[in-house]
Scaffold this active site. Structure first.
Site, mmCIF file in Angstrom:
data_model
loop_
_atom_site.group_PDB
_atom_site.id
_atom_site.type_symbol
_atom_site.label_atom_id
_atom_site.label_comp_id
_atom_site.label_asym_id
_atom_site.label_seq_id
_atom_site.Cartn_x
_atom_site.Cartn_y
_atom_site.Cartn_z
ATOM 1 N N SER A 52 -49.667 65.131 44.246
ATOM 2 C CA SER A 52 -50.296 65.952 45.244
ATOM 3 C C SER A 52 -51.106 67.258 44.600
ATOM 4 O O SER A 52 -50.313 67.958 43.680
ATOM 5 C CB SER A 52 -49.452 66.336 46.247
ATOM 6 O OG SER A 52 -50.022 67.173 47.092
ATOM 7 N N ARG A 54 -53.626 68.957 46.987
ATOM 8 C CA ARG A 54 -54.133 69.810 48.318
ATOM 9 C C ARG A 54 -52.979 69.871 49.009
ATOM 10 O O ARG A 54 -52.667 70.850 49.799
ATOM 11 C CB ARG A 54 -55.079 68.616 49.193
ATOM 12 C CG ARG A 54 -56.634 68.825 48.968
ATOM 13 C CD ARG A 54 -56.890 67.571 48.790
ATOM 14 N NE ARG A 54 -56.664 66.688 47.860
ATOM 15 C CZ ARG A 54 -57.309 66.715 46.684
ATOM 16 N NH1 ARG A 54 -58.226 67.312 46.434
ATOM 17 N NH2 ARG A 54 -56.618 65.818 45.664
ATOM 18 N N THR A 55 -52.031 68.708 49.353
ATOM 19 C CA THR A 55 -50.859 68.749 50.146
ATOM 20 C C THR A 55 -49.970 69.830 50.005
ATOM 21 O O THR A 55 -49.550 70.773 50.490
ATOM 22 C CB THR A 55 -50.195 67.477 50.382
ATOM 23 O OG1 THR A 55 -51.108 66.530 50.873
ATOM 24 C CG2 THR A 55 -49.135 67.594 51.421
ATOM 25 N N ARG A 103 -43.363 64.106 51.348
ATOM 26 C CA ARG A 103 -44.324 63.028 50.917
ATOM 27 C C ARG A 103 -43.593 62.110 50.087
ATOM 28 O O ARG A 103 -42.775 62.133 49.122
ATOM 29 C CB ARG A 103 -45.497 63.485 50.042
ATOM 30 C CG ARG A 103 -46.139 62.662 49.333
ATOM 31 C CD ARG A 103 -47.425 62.872 48.452
ATOM 32 N NE ARG A 103 -48.477 63.259 49.376
ATOM 33 C CZ ARG A 103 -49.766 63.591 49.305
ATOM 34 N NH1 ARG A 103 -50.328 63.550 47.872
ATOM 35 N NH2 ARG A 103 -50.527 63.773 50.110
ATOM 36 N N HIS A 130 -50.717 59.432 57.163
ATOM 37 C CA HIS A 130 -51.042 60.799 56.599
ATOM 38 C C HIS A 130 -51.490 61.728 57.926
ATOM 39 O O HIS A 130 -52.615 62.149 57.866
ATOM 40 C CB HIS A 130 -52.019 60.733 55.626
ATOM 41 C CG HIS A 130 -52.011 61.575 54.700
ATOM 42 N ND1 HIS A 130 -51.326 62.718 54.789
ATOM 43 C CD2 HIS A 130 -52.964 62.070 53.621
ATOM 44 C CE1 HIS A 130 -51.505 63.923 53.706
ATOM 45 N NE2 HIS A 130 -52.551 63.323 53.201
ATOM 46 N N GLN A 133 -53.332 65.039 57.384
ATOM 47 C CA GLN A 133 -54.885 64.830 56.686
ATOM 48 C C GLN A 133 -55.807 64.567 58.197
ATOM 49 O O GLN A 133 -56.748 65.269 58.086
ATOM 50 C CB GLN A 133 -54.803 63.759 56.019
ATOM 51 C CG GLN A 133 -56.330 63.442 55.345
ATOM 52 C CD GLN A 133 -56.781 64.422 54.330
ATOM 53 O OE1 GLN A 133 -56.017 64.866 53.441
ATOM 54 N NE2 GLN A 133 -57.982 64.873 54.592
ATOM 55 N N ASN A 161 -53.029 54.017 55.077
ATOM 56 C CA ASN A 161 -52.298 55.354 55.667
ATOM 57 C C ASN A 161 -53.243 56.116 56.458
ATOM 58 O O ASN A 161 -52.938 56.491 57.339
ATOM 59 C CB ASN A 161 -51.348 55.795 54.487
ATOM 60 C CG ASN A 161 -51.891 56.178 53.354
ATOM 61 O OD1 ASN A 161 -53.321 56.122 53.075
ATOM 62 N ND2 ASN A 161 -51.320 56.842 52.316
ATOM 63 N N ASP A 222 -61.802 56.701 51.327
ATOM 64 C CA ASP A 222 -60.797 56.807 50.430
ATOM 65 C C ASP A 222 -60.583 56.036 49.284
ATOM 66 O O ASP A 222 -61.303 55.028 49.130
ATOM 67 C CB ASP A 222 -59.657 56.692 51.486
ATOM 68 C CG ASP A 222 -58.139 57.193 50.579
ATOM 69 O OD1 ASP A 222 -58.054 58.032 49.924
ATOM 70 O OD2 ASP A 222 -57.011 56.884 51.312
ATOM 71 N N SER A 226 -54.397 53.139 46.681
ATOM 72 C CA SER A 226 -53.562 54.404 46.897
ATOM 73 C C SER A 226 -52.351 54.472 45.924
ATOM 74 O O SER A 226 -51.982 53.658 44.976
ATOM 75 C CB SER A 226 -52.726 54.241 48.251
ATOM 76 O OG SER A 226 -53.810 54.291 49.221
ATOM 77 N N MET A 227 -52.011 55.668 45.936
ATOM 78 C CA MET A 227 -50.608 55.925 45.042
ATOM 79 C C MET A 227 -49.767 54.723 45.175
ATOM 80 O O MET A 227 -49.451 54.294 46.362
ATOM 81 C CB MET A 227 -49.907 57.434 45.374
ATOM 82 C CG MET A 227 -51.164 58.348 45.048
ATOM 83 S SD MET A 227 -50.309 60.060 45.451
ATOM 84 C CE MET A 227 -50.820 60.054 47.142
ATOM 85 N N CYS A 262 -60.640 62.240 52.199
ATOM 86 C CA CYS A 262 -59.557 62.855 52.164
ATOM 87 C C CYS A 262 -59.154 63.695 50.818
ATOM 88 O O CYS A 262 -58.697 64.647 50.726
ATOM 89 C CB CYS A 262 -58.446 62.238 52.714
ATOM 90 S SG CYS A 262 -58.198 60.595 51.638
ATOM 91 N N ARG A 290 -57.056 71.694 55.604
ATOM 92 C CA ARG A 290 -55.829 71.025 55.380
ATOM 93 C C ARG A 290 -54.844 72.352 55.682
ATOM 94 O O ARG A 290 -53.883 71.992 56.550
ATOM 95 C CB ARG A 290 -55.467 70.546 54.123
ATOM 96 C CG ARG A 290 -56.264 69.092 54.074
ATOM 97 C CD ARG A 290 -55.234 68.230 54.712
ATOM 98 N NE ARG A 290 -54.021 68.074 54.363
ATOM 99 C CZ ARG A 290 -53.359 67.406 53.551
ATOM 100 N NH1 ARG A 290 -54.145 66.641 52.707
ATOM 101 N NH2 ARG A 290 -52.152 67.260 53.465
HETATM 102 N N1 NVA Z 1 -54.683 56.485 50.495
HETATM 103 C C1 NVA Z 1 -54.281 57.646 49.632
HETATM 104 C C2 NVA Z 1 -54.532 58.974 50.202
HETATM 105 C C3 NVA Z 1 -54.306 60.136 49.139
HETATM 106 C C4 NVA Z 1 -54.383 61.400 49.849
HETATM 107 C C5 NVA Z 1 -53.005 57.249 48.852
HETATM 108 O O1 NVA Z 1 -51.839 57.190 49.574
HETATM 109 O O2 NVA Z 1 -53.059 57.534 47.768
HETATM 110 N N1 CP Z 2 -55.645 64.623 50.677
HETATM 111 C C1 CP Z 2 -54.452 64.834 50.202
HETATM 112 O O1 CP Z 2 -53.452 64.612 50.735
HETATM 113 O O2 CP Z 2 -54.621 65.351 48.944
HETATM 114 P P1 CP Z 2 -53.161 65.341 47.700
HETATM 115 O O3 CP Z 2 -52.795 63.947 47.447
HETATM 116 O O4 CP Z 2 -53.987 66.059 46.571
HETATM 117 O O5 CP Z 2 -52.269 66.040 48.469
#
Ligand code: NVA
Ligand code: CP
Length: 306
Positions: A52, A54-55, A103, A130, A133, A161, A222, A226-227, A262, A290
């Site tokens: 992460s 931003r979060t 997270r 999320h 967000q 998400n 987005d 995703s992760m 995001c 955020r």
């Molecule tokens: N959908 C993305 C959002 C990242 C803020 C993820 O889960 O990786």
């Molecule tokens: N948008 C968001 O949640 O970014 P990070 O994954 O960098 O926290």
């Protein structure tokens, strides 16, 4: 009774509107560098099972500026669900801290954490949703438009998400929401159905990006993988090509469309440099918000007043 913020639907429509108003107040206080410390001598443990920027930074900096102390626990510190039981982590961390933010991969782990922690738990993203967000996103739209009437938001990409949190918000506030995604990448059907059944918002899932974006107030995207899904990135690049938010798609949306993401963005994949840098792009206001929206959520669940 402690309150958690795990889903946008944990808040009533009134609480969501009050949170936006509070976010605006806190933002103004921060800009004036006012001494405002409702969380003086409070601590918040932040559990991160995924990366992460931003979060982490928005929670850590935001909570510090509200007078509190936030501590970062990375993937190898807690190893939630592996090193010890989730319910044990919940009870131990709640003995030291006033708040927990997490997270995680599995949404069930977040629910379990909240069930067993004696202190409020905030969702910093799971594979399912999320909510922080999307609270920040809607607050940003409100700032830019001045109101939320007759709002059409079109999301392009994976039914992930982010989409689930938009759908949860559509259960609480009225707007027109379209998720345009390739076939096979639809959002969770139960969440879509719940948004439709609430009868407040017009909700649709489309597989036709050009038609979907027509007359949008907001075009949102987005990452396509995703992760936790990065091994599918190459396959998805082929399947999602028609959903890239580029100049042509923004033109198809029409002159009033704002662009949101995001972040983190993969420039040249789900969107382009040109769209990211265009006057329609409000991605950095969105990122800044955020912090203000989350601070408002924290204050709301802890019953703090300005
Ligand atoms: N959908 C993305 C959002 C990242 C803020 C993820 O889960 O990786
Ligand atoms: N948008 C968001 O949640 O970014 P990070 O994954 O960098 O926290």
């Amino acid at each position: 009774m402690k309150r958690d913020f795990l889903h946008i639907t944990d808040f009533s429509p009134e609480e969501i509107q009050e949170t936006f108003a509070l976010a605006g107040e806190i933002k103004a206080k921060f800009q004036r560098r006012e001494d405002f410390k409702p969380f003086k001598d409070h601590s918040m443990a932040m559990i991160f099972a995924k990366p992460s920027a931003r979060t982490r930074v928005s929670f850590e900096t935001g909570f510090f500026r509200l007078g509190g102390h936030a501590l970062y626990l990375g993937p190898s510190d807690i190893a939630i669900g592996q090193r010890e039981a989730v319910k044990d982590v919940a009870r131990v961390l709640a003995r030291y801290n006033d708040l927990l933010m997490a997270r995680l991969f599995a949404h069930e782990h977040l629910l379990e954490l909240a069930k067993h922690a004696a202190v409020p738990v905030i969702n910093g993203l799971t594979d399912y949703n999320h909510p922080c967000q999307i609270m920040a996103d809607m607050f940003t739209i409100l700032e830019h438009r001045g109101h939320l009437r007759d709002l059409k938001i079109v999301y392009l990409g994976d039914g992930n998400n982010i989409v689930h949190s938009w759908l949860r918000l559509a259960q609480r506030l009225p707007f027109h929401f379209v998720c345009a995604c390739p076939e096979g990448y639809d959002p969770d059907t139960t969440t879509v159905q719940a948004a439709k059944d609430a009868g407040l918002s017009e909700v649709a899932v489309s597989h036709d990006p050009k038609t979907a974006v027509r007359d949008a107030d907001v075009v949102y995207t987005d990452v396509w993988a995703s992760m936790g899904q990065k091994d599918q990135a190459d396959k998805r690049k082929e399947q999602f090509q028609a959903f890239q938010v580029n100049d042509a798609l923004m033109a198809a949306a029409g002159h009033k469309a704002l662009f949101m993401h995001c972040l983190p963005a993969e420039r040249g994949v789900e969107t382009t440099d040109s769209v990211m840098e265009s006057p329609a792009s409000i991605v950095f206001d969105e990122a800044e918000n955020r912090m203000h929206a989350q601070n408002a959520v924290l204050m709301k669940i802890c019953g703090k007043k300005t």
